[in-house]
Design a protein around this motif. Structure first.
Motif, PDB file in Angstrom:
ATOM      1  N   THR A 169      42.686  43.525  37.489  1.00 58.10           N
ATOM      2  CA  THR A 169      43.128  43.934  36.154  1.00 58.10           C
ATOM      3  C   THR A 169      43.067  42.757  35.199  1.00 58.10           C
ATOM      4  O   THR A 169      43.161  41.587  35.603  1.00 58.10           O
ATOM      5  N   GLY A 170      42.930  43.079  33.914  1.00 57.90           N
ATOM      6  CA  GLY A 170      42.948  42.061  32.867  1.00 57.90           C
ATOM      7  C   GLY A 170      43.049  42.739  31.512  1.00 57.90           C
ATOM      8  O   GLY A 170      42.678  43.907  31.371  1.00 57.90           O
ATOM      9  N   THR A 171      43.540  42.014  30.538  1.00 64.46           N
ATOM     10  CA  THR A 171      43.695  42.604  29.205  1.00 64.46           C
ATOM     11  C   THR A 171      42.379  42.694  28.456  1.00 64.46           C
ATOM     12  O   THR A 171      42.239  43.520  27.550  1.00 64.46           O
ATOM     13  N   ASP A 172      41.411  41.874  28.830  1.00 64.14           N
ATOM     14  CA  ASP A 172      40.153  41.809  28.089  1.00 64.14           C
ATOM     15  C   ASP A 172      38.976  41.895  29.049  1.00 64.14           C
ATOM     16  O   ASP A 172      38.945  41.212  30.083  1.00 64.14           O
ATOM     17  N   ALA A 173      37.993  42.703  28.696  1.00 62.24           N
ATOM     18  CA  ALA A 173      36.813  42.858  29.550  1.00 62.24           C
ATOM     19  C   ALA A 173      36.054  41.552  29.719  1.00 62.24           C
ATOM     20  O   ALA A 173      35.386  41.338  30.735  1.00 62.24           O
ATOM     21  N   SER A 174      36.169  40.644  28.736  1.00 63.97           N
ATOM     22  CA  SER A 174      35.431  39.386  28.805  1.00 63.97           C
ATOM     23  C   SER A 174      35.874  38.512  29.979  1.00 63.97           C
ATOM     24  O   SER A 174      35.137  37.612  30.396  1.00 63.97           O
ATOM     25  N   LEU A 175      37.075  38.754  30.501  1.00 63.71           N
ATOM     26  CA  LEU A 175      37.542  37.980  31.645  1.00 63.71           C
ATOM     27  C   LEU A 175      36.659  38.183  32.871  1.00 63.71           C
ATOM     28  O   LEU A 175      36.664  37.364  33.791  1.00 63.71           O
TER      29      LEU A 175
END
Length: 375
Positions: A346-352
């Motif tokens: 999981t992450g808040t931003d797809a760029s991660l």
């Protein structure tokens, strides 16, 4: 080892949802509070216990829903497909028990899930593992042991049950020697078995960490087990250790009665972790170093689990990418790929997850909906 689909009903913020997973890397991204961790929690229920949050089942039920929940997962284990259903039926008390079916057959206990798959996880709540209470590290250790020794969970629960019974008898002043001796014999046998299983696991982990050290971008951890039994020899015959523990429990009855608890035993164990390169207790390392040590431990555990069980584990990594610099993030993804595991992240931003390129299935989470373009 793959989870190929997941269906949820009345679970957390999901009224009903059905997902198909098409990759070894699945990345859920979206705003905080959207329900990303809820999906990982549902996947963690494909293992024994109460999942990665250790929440009560009543807390997992969707507010305003039926009062229960269900999840259905399709998996492939050793090239064999299986269907797993886990369900909590509506219960006005909110204390419903979980039922598990594997290929439409009711499982006697959730430990049967370990015959099919192993699920490991890393969550932000574990960031304080090294500085927090010993009980947190003990639970972390026991869940790791369980992945390579499925009998460990039953030993631990039976030990706790016997210890509670002994504590109750002592507190109530019911000093019947035959009852107490029976419980103490059980505690000695189970406690020594737990201590030996933990010690063997720590030894195997140390070997695995050493073998992987040269290729890992994460700091090397050195592990040491405090068994919970002071100066108890665990290297000899188990029966001798059991006899000594039984004698100690008998001698400690009056002191334990005054204390209101059993002061020595497997329930007092602790896992001590050191940053090997700096010869520094992990609790004194920086926040970033502690996170990196923890990731290194989880990776070593994944390797060990695959080697011992023959089942490459499912990894659930909650918000792990946000704490890493781009280079170490890319290295983590490459290590996961080399391990052959399926990783849900999981992450808040797809760029991660840019370093994954086309290796990842990207699923946006928003308002109880999940998909490439959830809105």
């Amino acid at each position: 080892m793959r989870v190929t689909s997941l269906r949820l009903g009345d679970f957390r913020n999901y009224a009903e949802i059905a997902l198909r997973f098409e990759s070894s890397f699945v990345a859920f991204f979206g705003d905080n509070g959207a329900g990303k961790t809820n999906l990982l929690e549902a996947l963690s229920l494909l293992s024994p216990g109460r999942g990665l949050r250790r929440a009560t089942y009543g807390d997992m039920v969707r507010q305003g829903g039926s009062g229960g929940f269900f999840l259905r997962a399709a998996i492939v284990s050793n090239d064999t497909p299986s269907d797993i259903v886990s369900q909590i039926r509506p219960d006005p008390s909110g204390l419903g028990s979980r039922t598990v079916k594997i290929d439409e057959t009711a499982a006697r206990t959730s430990e049967e899930l370990l015959d099919l798959l192993r699920v490991l996880w890393l969550t932000p709540a574990m960031d304080g593992l090294f500085t927090g209470p010993a009980g947190d590290r003990r639970r972390f250790l026991d869940r790791m042991v369980l992945a390579v020794d499925p009998a460990h969970g039953r030993r631990a629960s039976d030990f706790e049950r016997a210890m509670r019974s002994r504590n109750r008898l002592l507190t109530e002043g019911r000093l019947d020697d035959s009852w107490l001796s029976g419980l103490e014999a059980q505690m000695a046998e189970l406690g020594v078995a737990m201590a030996l299983a933990r010690a063997e696991f720590v030894r195997m982990m140390e070997d695995m960490i050493h073998k992987a050290a040269a290729d890992s971008p994460f700091p090397v951890a050195r592990l040491e087990l405090a068994s919970g039994y002071e100066a108890l020899e665990l290297g000899g015959a188990a029966v001798d250790a059991e006899d000594e523990v039984r004698q100690r429990l008998r001698a400690a009855r009056h002191v334990d009665r005054a204390a209101g608890r059993t002061r020595e035993g497997a329930h007092r164990a602790d896992l001590q972790v050191t940053h090997a390169e700096k010869a520094m207790p992990a609790a004194l390392a920086s926040t970033g170093e502690q996170k990196a040590l923890l990731i290194g431990l989880v990776l070593a555990h994944a390797r060990l689990t695959a080697a011992v069980s023959g089942l490459p584990p499912i990894l659930l990594l909650d918000e792990v990418a946000a704490h890493l610099d781009p280079g170490r993030r890319a290295a983590l993804f490459d290590l996961l790929g080399a391990l052959g595991v399926q990783a849900f992240m999981t992450g808040t931003d797809a760029s991660l997850f840019d370093a994954l390129g086309d290796r990842a299935q990207m699923l946006k989470v928003s308002g109880g909906r999940v998909g490439p373009d959830a809105a």
